[in-house]
Design a protein around this motif. Sequence first.
Motif, PDB file in Angstrom:
ATOM      1  N   ASN A 122       7.757 -20.007  52.879  1.00 21.78           N
ATOM      2  CA  ASN A 122       9.084 -20.543  52.612  1.00 21.78           C
ATOM      3  C   ASN A 122      10.075 -19.821  53.513  1.00 21.78           C
ATOM      4  O   ASN A 122       9.667 -18.996  54.329  1.00 21.78           O
ATOM      5  CB  ASN A 122       9.440 -20.436  51.116  1.00 21.78           C
ATOM      6  N   LYS A 123      11.348 -20.087  53.378  1.00 19.00           N
ATOM      7  CA  LYS A 123      12.341 -19.505  54.289  1.00 19.00           C
ATOM      8  C   LYS A 123      12.404 -17.987  54.220  1.00 19.00           C
ATOM      9  O   LYS A 123      12.821 -17.331  55.169  1.00 19.00           O
ATOM     10  CB  LYS A 123      13.715 -20.112  54.036  1.00 19.00           C
ATOM     11  N   ASP A 124      11.953 -17.406  53.086  1.00 19.58           N
ATOM     12  CA  ASP A 124      11.985 -15.957  52.916  1.00 19.58           C
ATOM     13  C   ASP A 124      10.652 -15.286  53.231  1.00 19.58           C
ATOM     14  O   ASP A 124      10.512 -14.076  53.056  1.00 19.58           O
ATOM     15  CB  ASP A 124      12.392 -15.610  51.479  1.00 19.58           C
ATOM     16  N   GLY A 125       9.645 -16.043  53.633  1.00 18.84           N
ATOM     17  CA  GLY A 125       8.323 -15.487  53.920  1.00 18.84           C
ATOM     18  C   GLY A 125       7.269 -16.116  53.031  1.00 18.84           C
ATOM     19  O   GLY A 125       7.340 -17.291  52.697  1.00 18.84           O
ATOM     20  N   LEU A 126       6.298 -15.308  52.598  1.00 17.91           N
ATOM     21  CA  LEU A 126       5.229 -15.824  51.740  1.00 17.91           C
ATOM     22  C   LEU A 126       5.725 -16.068  50.330  1.00 17.91           C
ATOM     23  O   LEU A 126       6.498 -15.286  49.781  1.00 17.91           O
ATOM     24  CB  LEU A 126       4.066 -14.829  51.667  1.00 17.91           C
ATOM     25  N   GLY A 127       5.250 -17.165  49.740  1.00 17.50           N
ATOM     26  CA  GLY A 127       5.569 -17.484  48.360  1.00 17.50           C
ATOM     27  C   GLY A 127       4.325 -17.967  47.640  1.00 17.50           C
ATOM     28  O   GLY A 127       3.288 -18.212  48.263  1.00 17.50           O
ATOM     29  N   LEU A 128       4.420 -18.102  46.334  1.00 10.66           N
ATOM     30  CA  LEU A 128       3.307 -18.572  45.518  1.00 10.66           C
ATOM     31  C   LEU A 128       3.709 -19.851  44.794  1.00 10.66           C
ATOM     32  O   LEU A 128       4.803 -19.936  44.242  1.00 10.66           O
ATOM     33  CB  LEU A 128       2.919 -17.507  44.484  1.00 10.66           C
ATOM     34  N   ASP A 182       0.839  -7.462  42.744  1.00  9.87           N
ATOM     35  CA  ASP A 182       2.035  -7.230  41.928  1.00  9.87           C
ATOM     36  C   ASP A 182       2.941  -8.460  41.932  1.00  9.87           C
ATOM     37  O   ASP A 182       3.483  -8.858  40.905  1.00  9.87           O
ATOM     38  CB  ASP A 182       2.801  -6.009  42.428  1.00  9.87           C
ATOM     39  N   GLN A 183       3.119  -9.080  43.105  1.00 10.53           N
ATOM     40  CA  GLN A 183       3.936 -10.299  43.191  1.00 10.53           C
ATOM     41  C   GLN A 183       3.317 -11.414  42.348  1.00 10.53           C
ATOM     42  O   GLN A 183       4.019 -12.156  41.670  1.00 10.53           O
ATOM     43  CB  GLN A 183       4.083 -10.747  44.637  1.00 10.53           C
ATOM     44  N   TYR A 184       1.988 -11.528  42.388  1.00 11.89           N
ATOM     45  CA  TYR A 184       1.284 -12.534  41.585  1.00 11.89           C
ATOM     46  C   TYR A 184       1.536 -12.288  40.092  1.00 11.89           C
ATOM     47  O   TYR A 184       1.844 -13.214  39.342  1.00 11.89           O
ATOM     48  CB  TYR A 184      -0.213 -12.486  41.896  1.00 11.89           C
ATOM     49  N   ILE A 185       1.418 -11.031  39.649  1.00 14.75           N
ATOM     50  CA  ILE A 185       1.629 -10.707  38.234  1.00 14.75           C
ATOM     51  C   ILE A 185       3.052 -11.057  37.822  1.00 14.75           C
ATOM     52  O   ILE A 185       3.277 -11.655  36.766  1.00 14.75           O
ATOM     53  CB  ILE A 185       1.314  -9.220  37.962  1.00 14.75           C
ATOM     54  N   GLU A 186       4.035 -10.732  38.652  1.00 17.40           N
ATOM     55  CA  GLU A 186       5.420 -11.074  38.339  1.00 17.40           C
ATOM     56  C   GLU A 186       5.649 -12.575  38.298  1.00 17.40           C
ATOM     57  O   GLU A 186       6.427 -13.070  37.484  1.00 17.40           O
ATOM     58  CB  GLU A 186       6.366 -10.426  39.359  1.00 17.40           C
ATOM     59  N   SER A 187       4.922 -13.331  39.136  1.00 18.88           N
ATOM     60  CA  SER A 187       5.070 -14.793  39.176  1.00 18.88           C
ATOM     61  C   SER A 187       4.412 -15.486  37.985  1.00 18.88           C
ATOM     62  O   SER A 187       4.828 -16.579  37.603  1.00 18.88           O
ATOM     63  CB  SER A 187       4.462 -15.352  40.454  1.00 18.88           C
ATOM     64  N   THR A 188       3.371 -14.883  37.431  1.00 18.36           N
ATOM     65  CA  THR A 188       2.603 -15.563  36.376  1.00 18.36           C
ATOM     66  C   THR A 188       2.846 -15.001  34.977  1.00 18.36           C
ATOM     67  O   THR A 188       2.317 -15.526  34.018  1.00 18.36           O
ATOM     68  CB  THR A 188       1.096 -15.494  36.683  1.00 18.36           C
TER      69      THR A 188
END
Length: 96
Positions: free
Chosen positions: A46-52, A84-90
Amino acid sequence: MLIEVPYRDGDTISFKTVAGEEVIARLVQKEENSMKVRKPMALTMNKDGLGLVPFMFTVSKDSDVVINLTTVVFIAKTEKGMADQYIESTTSIKLV
């Protein structure tokens, strides 16, 4: 001799499909020809880099999904920052 297990049930794993999709999920159980994962999320730019984003949009986000291993190129334990990003997203957990 120490035998290192690359990942185990309960770990956050990354896998690449033969279609080229990179997916992060919680490994529930791996069997000989399949693996069951929870809350699979696909990587996207996305515009900010990697996303989930959800790997599947037509099933409940909390569903366990069985992945046929003939469609997987590789599996590895997810790097800590991305895990960590995955855990915060889910979850509603914010990691520091």
